[in-house]
Design a protein around this motif. Structure first.
Motif, PDB file in Angstrom:
ATOM      1  N   ILE A  12       0.848  -1.200   0.000  1.00 10.07           N
ATOM      2  CA  ILE A  12       0.000   0.000   0.000  1.00 10.07           C
ATOM      3  C   ILE A  12       0.877   1.241   0.000  1.00 10.07           C
ATOM      4  O   ILE A  12       2.074   1.176   0.270  1.00 10.07           O
ATOM      5  N   ILE A  13       0.262   2.367  -0.288  1.00 19.04           N
ATOM      6  CA  ILE A  13       0.905   3.666  -0.073  1.00 19.04           C
ATOM      7  C   ILE A  13       0.193   4.332   1.088  1.00 19.04           C
ATOM      8  O   ILE A  13      -1.046   4.343   1.156  1.00 19.04           O
ATOM      9  N   GLY A  29      -0.403 -10.001   2.948  1.00 20.28           N
ATOM     10  CA  GLY A  29      -1.831  -9.826   3.187  1.00 20.28           C
ATOM     11  C   GLY A  29      -2.196  -8.509   3.840  1.00 20.28           C
ATOM     12  O   GLY A  29      -3.322  -8.332   4.316  1.00 20.28           O
ATOM     13  N   LEU A  30      -1.276  -7.558   3.811  1.00 19.11           N
ATOM     14  CA  LEU A  30      -1.482  -6.273   4.475  1.00 19.11           C
ATOM     15  C   LEU A  30      -2.731  -5.540   3.984  1.00 19.11           C
ATOM     16  O   LEU A  30      -3.452  -4.918   4.767  1.00 19.11           O
ATOM     17  N   LYS A  42      -0.701  -2.839  12.019  1.00 18.48           N
ATOM     18  CA  LYS A  42       0.733  -2.700  12.274  1.00 18.48           C
ATOM     19  C   LYS A  42       1.445  -4.040  12.413  1.00 18.48           C
ATOM     20  O   LYS A  42       2.612  -4.168  12.049  1.00 18.48           O
ATOM     21  N   GLU A  43       0.736  -5.044  12.931  1.00 19.69           N
ATOM     22  CA  GLU A  43       1.388  -6.338  13.127  1.00 19.69           C
ATOM     23  C   GLU A  43       1.702  -7.041  11.802  1.00 19.69           C
ATOM     24  O   GLU A  43       2.497  -7.986  11.768  1.00 19.69           O
ATOM     25  N   LYS A  44       1.113  -6.564  10.700  1.00 16.27           N
ATOM     26  CA  LYS A  44       1.375  -7.169   9.393  1.00 16.27           C
ATOM     27  C   LYS A  44       2.470  -6.447   8.608  1.00 16.27           C
ATOM     28  O   LYS A  44       2.888  -6.910   7.555  1.00 16.27           O
ATOM     29  N   ILE A  45       2.929  -5.317   9.128  1.00 15.27           N
ATOM     30  CA  ILE A  45       3.954  -4.540   8.414  1.00 15.27           C
ATOM     31  C   ILE A  45       5.296  -5.247   8.482  1.00 15.27           C
ATOM     32  O   ILE A  45       5.781  -5.598   9.554  1.00 15.27           O
ATOM     33  N   GLU A  46       5.890  -5.449   7.321  1.00 11.34           N
ATOM     34  CA  GLU A  46       7.227  -6.065   7.234  1.00 11.34           C
ATOM     35  C   GLU A  46       8.294  -5.068   6.801  1.00 11.34           C
ATOM     36  O   GLU A  46       9.449  -5.178   7.193  1.00 11.34           O
ATOM     37  N   LYS A  47       7.910  -4.086   5.998  1.00  8.21           N
ATOM     38  CA  LYS A  47       8.884  -3.121   5.490  1.00  8.21           C
ATOM     39  C   LYS A  47       8.198  -1.806   5.148  1.00  8.21           C
ATOM     40  O   LYS A  47       7.083  -1.799   4.614  1.00  8.21           O
TER      41      LYS A  47
END
Length: 282
Positions: A12-13, A29-30, A42-47
């Motif tokens: 996403i942006i 799957g964000l 937030k728990e799905k954010i990797e980068k």
């Protein structure tokens, strides 16, 4: 943090809460089932990384739209693995450059076109860690995409990783690689030594030459211009000093770059270690 635009299920942006600038946010799957204005889990954010300008933003969106999802995922897997092995974050441009390269390389390979990497030998010798990551990457491509690629491709991937750590263009990185190998050959035959490629001194020499070559290619002079150790090097380490002058002549002739006395001193220090080590190993 809220979604400004969904690019695909994993990208996403959004807007940085710290800087207020637009950022790309990635995670498995964000964005699945999400839309503009929804909160980012937030728990799905990797980068998270920032895009420089609208041009880079447009290129990134175009890449997401045109490159198959499975290639994007493999590309990000390679980047994450690289950052773990190298112990540093790669520059943001790697996300665009590597995915675009892989998409083109895989399509080219499927069509039966193989491009030889003429710097493969140099990459293996000078960038061992990056090349090992490249080998891991082509195995990952084979496992995930069922495309078996040659060692040449591991070398190309390694070059992209080098770009992303040195902040150079692909052309400059290739020029730097060629220059370092030329200087190593000059050292080898001038000093009549065989390098111990497993030694700490060799690694230090390679690191010094890589950054030295980067300065030469980018025409950036070193910070110092004078040093009291220049005459001492000439008197105490004549063999290393003579070799350093040959390197000065080489870069002056081929790259129109004039070495300062401080650069000659630093070269002498590394060269003398090579000389000392070769004596010990005889």
């Amino acid at each position: 943090m809220r979604i400004l635009k969904v690019l695909n299920n994993n990208v996403i942006i959004s807007t940085s809460e710290e800087t207020g600038k637009e950022v790309v946010v990635m995670g498995k799957g964000l964005a699945f089932g999400k839309s503009r204005g929804d909160l980012v889990e937030k728990e799905k954010i990797e980068k998270i990384f920032t895009l420089k300008d609208q041009t880079e933003k447009g290129k990134f969106q175009q890449m997401i739209e045109n490159i198959p999802q499975e290639i994007l995922e493999v590309s990000e897997s390679i980047i994450s693995y690289s950052e773990k092995i190298l112990g540093k974050e790669l520059e943001n441009n790697i996300h665009l450059a590597l995915a675009d390269h892989l998409a083109f390389a895989i399509q080219r390979f499927k069509n039966g076109y193989e491009i030889k990497n003429h710097l493969l030998w140099e990459i293996k010798k000078l960038y061992r860690k990056e090349f090992e990551i490249g080998l891991w990457a082509i195995k990952e491509i084979e496992n995930k995409l069922a495309v078996k690629m040659p060692e040449d491709e591991a070398g190309f991937i390694a070059l992209h990783l080098i770009n992303a750590t040195m902040g150079e263009s692909m052309t400059n990185t290739m020029d730097i690689t060629t220059m370092v190998q030329d200087i190593l050959n000059l050292i080898k035959y001038s000093l009549k030594v065989e390098f111990n490629t497993q030694s700490l001194y060799y690694d230090r020499l390679i690191t010094h030459l890589r950054f030295f070559a980067q300065r030469v290619i980018s025409k950036k002079n070193s910070h110092l211009t004078e040093t009291p150790f220049y005459n001492m090097m000439e008197e105490n380490y004549p063999q290393a000093f003579s070799c350093a002058l040959k390197i000065k002549e080489y870069v002056g002739k081929n790259y129109h770059y004039q070495l300062g006395k401080d650069e000659i001193v630093y070269l002498c220090l590394h060269l003398q270690r090579v000389i000392d080590e070769s004596k010990v190993n005889k």
